[in-house]
Enzyme design. Structure first.
Site, mmCIF file in Angstrom:
data_model
loop_
_atom_site.group_PDB
_atom_site.id
_atom_site.type_symbol
_atom_site.label_atom_id
_atom_site.label_comp_id
_atom_site.label_asym_id
_atom_site.label_seq_id
_atom_site.Cartn_x
_atom_site.Cartn_y
_atom_site.Cartn_z
ATOM 1 C CG HIS A 54 -1.990 -1.112 1.503
ATOM 2 N ND1 HIS A 54 -1.420 -2.138 2.149
ATOM 3 C CD2 HIS A 54 -3.136 -1.220 1.067
ATOM 4 C CE1 HIS A 54 -2.401 -2.868 2.231
ATOM 5 N NE2 HIS A 54 -3.131 -2.740 1.689
ATOM 6 C CG ASP A 57 1.795 -1.156 3.439
ATOM 7 O OD1 ASP A 57 1.231 -0.918 4.709
ATOM 8 O OD2 ASP A 57 1.364 -1.867 2.489
#
EC number: 5.3.1.5
Length: 387
Positions: A54, A57
């Site tokens: 993501h 992340d």
């Protein structure tokens, strides 16, 4: 067969999987944060093919442009040094409180526009890093009460968002396909597009349906009490299995995200049998969470277990299909007849065929056993290592 994975096995992991710190609604983190660079290095050592992420992340939410570029540079260097790939990326539209009512279907129009801009920005990065698939999980797209969301209008907004993203990647010349990830509930009480079937039906209403497929997750379908291999079979039949998330789940409960092979082992066996026999060429992506009981060594043991279990099941499934007794049992269960068209001669020939109705001996047909139990026991023998 060796159970040591290699990049040719195409095993991939999300940064958020091994990077999960063990925080849940009832307890704080039990592990420190993992550096994405360390994650890339350790997964490469274990034999993985790639990593996925993501946006948040890789780049902490709220990072400056300078900080963002620094994170990307370090990550890219780790990929280059290890040979790891990034086949898929996605957007976090669920963690920050701004997404408390969703992203693409939030009642607040400003939030919807922000969600689209956040997604487009990460699509650009995903393409730069080589990702061909962009996953969309609408974890906050839903409701807890009936009056809070006009579902028909929310689906209009969902369609609008995906159509706009399809327009964007097409205008940019990107070789990007989108994979919608269904889930029935959690974190919302009820989530839009809750199952593979819902997502497949939705895709047919989009302006560029060829750009969209599904990213089914083992636990998500099983949370709804569904047969995961059957859902994957329908996605394959529709030509829409663009990506897959592998993990483990024990029945209808919260999303456990166990390592692959834990939970429903029979379903895992039939899933691997299907993926391998159908010639699925995409990544075998693990979306799991190492239990919060584990330290960092346990994290890597759990990741290694995902890959090892897949390879063991792959070997067992291949042995099952190659077994002459199984092949005979498949014929006894009339699987070869199922592959034959029912009325290839057309409706007029069917109506003229007296053996199909007037002279059909229904009692004799009803008396014929299907021998499914013998076939299933042979599968169990192979799964349990008894053959």
């Amino acid at each position: 067969m060796s159970y040591q994975p290699t990049p040719e096995d195409r095993f991939t992991f999300g940064l958020w999987t091994v990077g999960w710190q063990g925080r849940d609604p009832f307890g704080d983190a039990t592990r420190p944060a993992l550096d994405p660079v360390e994650t890339v290095q350790r997964l490469a050592e274990l034999g993985a093919h790639g990593v996925t992420f993501h946006d948040d992340d890789l780049i902490p939410f709220g990072s400056s442009d300078t900080e963002r570029e620094s994170h990307i540079k370090r990550f890219r260097q780790a990929l280059d040094a290890t040979g790891m790939t990034v086949p898929m990326a996605t957007t976090n539209l669920f963690t920050h409180p701004v997404f408390k009512d969703g992203g693409f279907t939030a009642n607040d129009r400003d939030v919807r526009r922000y969600a689209l801009r956040k997604t487009i920005r990460n699509i650009d990065l995903a393409v730069e890093l080589g990702a061909k698939t962009y996953v969309a999980w609408g974890g906050r797209e839903g409701a807890e009460s009936g009056a809070a969301k006009d579902v028909r209008v929310a689906l209009d907004r969902m369609k609008e968002a995906f159509d706009l993203l399809g327009e964007y990647v097409t205008s940019q010349g990107y070789d990007t396909r989108f994979a919608i990830e269904p889930k029935p509930n959690e974190p919302r009480g009820d989530i839009l597009l809750p199952t593979v079937g819902h997502a497949l039906a939705f895709i047919e209403r989009l302006e560029r349906p060829e750009l969209y497929g599904v990213n089914p997750e083992v636990g998500h379908e099983q949370m709804a009490g569904l047969n995961f291999p059957h859902g994957i079979a329908q996605a394959l039949w529709a030509g829409k299995l663009f990506h897959i998330d592998l993990n483990g789940q024990s029945g209808i409960k919260y999303d456990q995200d166990l390592r692959f092979g834990a939970g429903d082992l029979r379903a895992a066996f039939w899933l691997v049998d299907l993926l391998e026999s159908a010639g699925y060429e995409g990544p075998r992506h693990f979306d799991f969470k190492p239990p919060r009981t584990e330290d960092i060594d346990g994290v890597w043991a759990s990741a290694a277990g995902c890959m090892r279990n897949y390879l063991i099941l792959k070997e067992r499934a291949a042995a099952f299909r190659a077994d002459p007794e199984v092949q005979e049992a498949l014929r006894a269960s009339r699987l070869d007849e199922l592959a034959q068209p029912t009325a290839a001669d057309g409706v007029q020939e069917l109506l003229a065929d007296r053996t199909a109705f007037e002279d059909f001996d229904v009692d004799a047909a009803a008396a014929r056993g299907m021998a499914f139990e013998r076939l299933d026991q042979l599968a169990m023998d192979h799964l349990l290592g008894a053959r």
